[in-house]
Design an enzyme around this catalytic site. Sequence first.
Site, PDB file in Angstrom:
ATOM      1  N   GLN A 100      -4.762  -5.417   6.922  1.00  0.00           N
ATOM      2  CA  GLN A 100      -5.749  -6.366   6.231  1.00  0.00           C
ATOM      3  C   GLN A 100      -5.911  -7.709   7.052  1.00  0.00           C
ATOM      4  O   GLN A 100      -6.656  -8.576   6.864  1.00  0.00           O
ATOM      5  CB  GLN A 100      -5.410  -6.514   4.915  1.00  0.00           C
ATOM      6  CG  GLN A 100      -5.464  -5.236   3.944  1.00  0.00           C
ATOM      7  CD  GLN A 100      -7.178  -4.820   4.080  1.00  0.00           C
ATOM      8  OE1 GLN A 100      -8.123  -5.455   4.125  1.00  0.00           O
ATOM      9  NE2 GLN A 100      -7.191  -3.298   3.772  1.00  0.00           N
ATOM     10  N   LYS A 136     -10.676  -0.600  10.124  1.00  0.00           N
ATOM     11  CA  LYS A 136     -10.604  -1.617   9.582  1.00  0.00           C
ATOM     12  C   LYS A 136     -10.865  -2.895  10.305  1.00  0.00           C
ATOM     13  O   LYS A 136     -11.309  -3.895   9.993  1.00  0.00           O
ATOM     14  CB  LYS A 136      -9.395  -1.635   8.554  1.00  0.00           C
ATOM     15  CG  LYS A 136      -9.028  -0.770   7.563  1.00  0.00           C
ATOM     16  CD  LYS A 136      -8.009  -1.094   6.780  1.00  0.00           C
ATOM     17  CE  LYS A 136      -7.255   0.049   5.960  1.00  0.00           C
ATOM     18  NZ  LYS A 136      -8.055   0.551   4.903  1.00  0.00           N
ATOM     19  N   CYS A 146      -4.666   2.185  -3.703  1.00  0.00           N
ATOM     20  CA  CYS A 146      -3.275   2.840  -3.150  1.00  0.00           C
ATOM     21  C   CYS A 146      -2.130   1.679  -3.254  1.00  0.00           C
ATOM     22  O   CYS A 146      -1.482   1.810  -2.398  1.00  0.00           O
ATOM     23  CB  CYS A 146      -3.522   3.105  -1.855  1.00  0.00           C
ATOM     24  SG  CYS A 146      -5.029   4.310  -1.311  1.00  0.00           S
ATOM     25  N   HIS A 200       0.778  -1.344  -0.146  1.00  0.00           N
ATOM     26  CA  HIS A 200       0.091   0.048  -0.102  1.00  0.00           C
ATOM     27  C   HIS A 200       0.833   1.220   0.093  1.00  0.00           C
ATOM     28  O   HIS A 200       1.978   1.230   0.501  1.00  0.00           O
ATOM     29  CB  HIS A 200      -0.794  -0.003   1.213  1.00  0.00           C
ATOM     30  CG  HIS A 200      -1.908   1.026   1.380  1.00  0.00           C
ATOM     31  ND1 HIS A 200      -1.656   2.246   1.626  1.00  0.00           N
ATOM     32  CD2 HIS A 200      -3.260   0.823   1.136  1.00  0.00           C
ATOM     33  CE1 HIS A 200      -2.832   2.939   1.739  1.00  0.00           C
ATOM     34  NE2 HIS A 200      -3.851   2.041   1.346  1.00  0.00           N
ATOM     35  N   ASP A 215       2.736  -4.565   8.163  1.00  0.00           N
ATOM     36  CA  ASP A 215       1.493  -3.729   8.005  1.00  0.00           C
ATOM     37  C   ASP A 215       0.399  -4.504   8.093  1.00  0.00           C
ATOM     38  O   ASP A 215       0.166  -5.233   7.067  1.00  0.00           O
ATOM     39  CB  ASP A 215       1.679  -2.981   6.638  1.00  0.00           C
ATOM     40  CG  ASP A 215       0.299  -2.484   6.215  1.00  0.00           C
ATOM     41  OD1 ASP A 215      -0.579  -2.567   7.144  1.00  0.00           O
ATOM     42  OD2 ASP A 215       0.269  -1.817   5.203  1.00  0.00           O
TER      43      ASP A 215
HETATM   44  C1  PLP Z   1      -2.500  -2.784   3.624  1.00  0.00           C
HETATM   45  C2  PLP Z   1      -2.724  -1.601   3.905  1.00  0.00           C
HETATM   46  N1  PLP Z   1      -2.112  -0.692   4.799  1.00  0.00           N
HETATM   47  C3  PLP Z   1      -2.340   0.490   5.149  1.00  0.00           C
HETATM   48  C4  PLP Z   1      -3.499   0.945   5.004  1.00  0.00           C
HETATM   49  C5  PLP Z   1      -3.621   2.639   5.539  1.00  0.00           C
HETATM   50  O1  PLP Z   1      -4.599   2.545   6.502  1.00  0.00           O
HETATM   51  P1  PLP Z   1      -5.064   3.736   6.872  1.00  0.00           P
HETATM   52  O2  PLP Z   1      -5.829   4.745   5.656  1.00  0.00           O
HETATM   53  O3  PLP Z   1      -6.341   3.238   7.791  1.00  0.00           O
HETATM   54  O4  PLP Z   1      -4.057   4.602   7.461  1.00  0.00           O
HETATM   55  C6  PLP Z   1      -4.393   0.344   4.389  1.00  0.00           C
HETATM   56  C7  PLP Z   1      -5.428   1.249   4.057  1.00  0.00           C
HETATM   57  O5  PLP Z   1      -6.332   0.753   2.823  1.00  0.00           O
HETATM   58  C8  PLP Z   1      -4.006  -1.031   3.641  1.00  0.00           C
HETATM   59  O6  PLP Z   1      -4.937  -1.806   2.970  1.00  0.00           O
END
Ligand code: PLP
Length: 406
Positions: A201, A224, A364, A121, A198
């Site tokens: 998900q 999430k 993203c 991401h 990270d």
């Molecule tokens: C794999 C992953 N990392 C990071 C993020 C970023 O999360 P946030 O927008 O809540 O900071 C997302 C959000 O879609 C994500 O799917």
Amino acid sequence: MSFDVGAVRGQFPILSEIIDGKPVHYLDNGASAQTPIAVLDAVRTYETTGRANVLRGVHRLAERATDAYEHARVEVATFLGVAPMEIVFTGGCTAAINLVAYSYGALLKPGDRILLSELEHHSNIVPWQLLRSRAGIEIDMIPVTVDGRIDLKKLPSLLTSRTKLISLAHVSNVTGAMVDVGAVVAAAKSVGAKVMLDGAQRAPHGPIDLPSLGVDFYVFAGHKAYGPNGIGVLWAKAELLDAMPPFMGGGSMIGRVTFAETTWAPPPRRFEAGTPPIGPAIGLGAACKWMRALDWMGAHAHEMTMVQHLMDGLQKIDGARLFGPAGLQNRYPVVSFLLDGVHPHDVAQTLDSFGVAVRAGHHCAQPLMDRFDLDGTTRVSMAPYNDGGDIDALLTGVRHAARTLR
Ligand SMILES: Cc1ncc(COP(=O)(O)O)c(C=O)c1O
């Protein structure tokens, strides 16, 4: 006893809403999940019976708020199997990664290397690019396989004695593939690198035993994981947090301030400058407690049944193509697909007219889209409260899109 999806659905008021005459088939959980009553109640209790600032007042409400805030830290720590003092509340997953890039990054030297993957991401790419411009570090990238997994066969050749950190998505937000954490940790250890996952998900799909994973940093987002917006988590080993300088300065994160010099509070307060998102943190604590009480063996089996049902259904639709792992092994319930000749946004728009919410676009993850020469995909991301009716509604919508838009 089989997994009682009806009982889970009953805890999410939004799922019984009728919007513009249509039921809610919410399959965009990878963007933001829905919130159960237990979480709504916890936030309401704070706002109506214990609202005050934390860690500073001596009055009863301030003490009540501080207790609730610190109890939330304990709930999050229990969910991850770690010590509460290693949990830092942040504004989100992105904020947590930026914190690591800034504060752990401050310990790195020009020429040190960070290893990412092609499916990350943007929030696990851009903070490292900012660090590269600031501190002269280098970024390496592990490619992905044709079925959308991080290609760990390439890992040994990308590691060097200058690699200080491997930072990867635990589960891809585009393909649902889970990385082989054991292999990554073993490879990292061979060169003395740290590992960050990270977990944006992964965290929404049940408790995680971080000590057994053997990683050094873990991040995830509250919204999430059935919690409120505006809250995220950074977990790091105590010795790493101890060594890291602050990210932001202000109230609460100090030991002593004079104009000549300021000393820092110990972690986690060192990294929680200013008034934190108190209500959201309390809500996230309740979400972690709610998740711990769920039957995840049953929930995971239910999620995989939905994934199989979805993949079987899509494979029967002329022009529909799956993007990501074809099987159920080492994956979570995120499924991306393409409909030949139809832009993913048009697919999503058609699905919306059937009451089905999905995400369409690059998610993203533009480097991943570039690798496969795609504008984007349509992404279905499930939670334990989804059911076969949601998948059937989606398949009806995709069949309609295939008939009318191609
Ligand atoms: C794999 C992953 N990392 C990071 C993020 C970023 O999360 P946030 O927008 O809540 O900071 C997302 C959000 O879609 C994500 O799917």
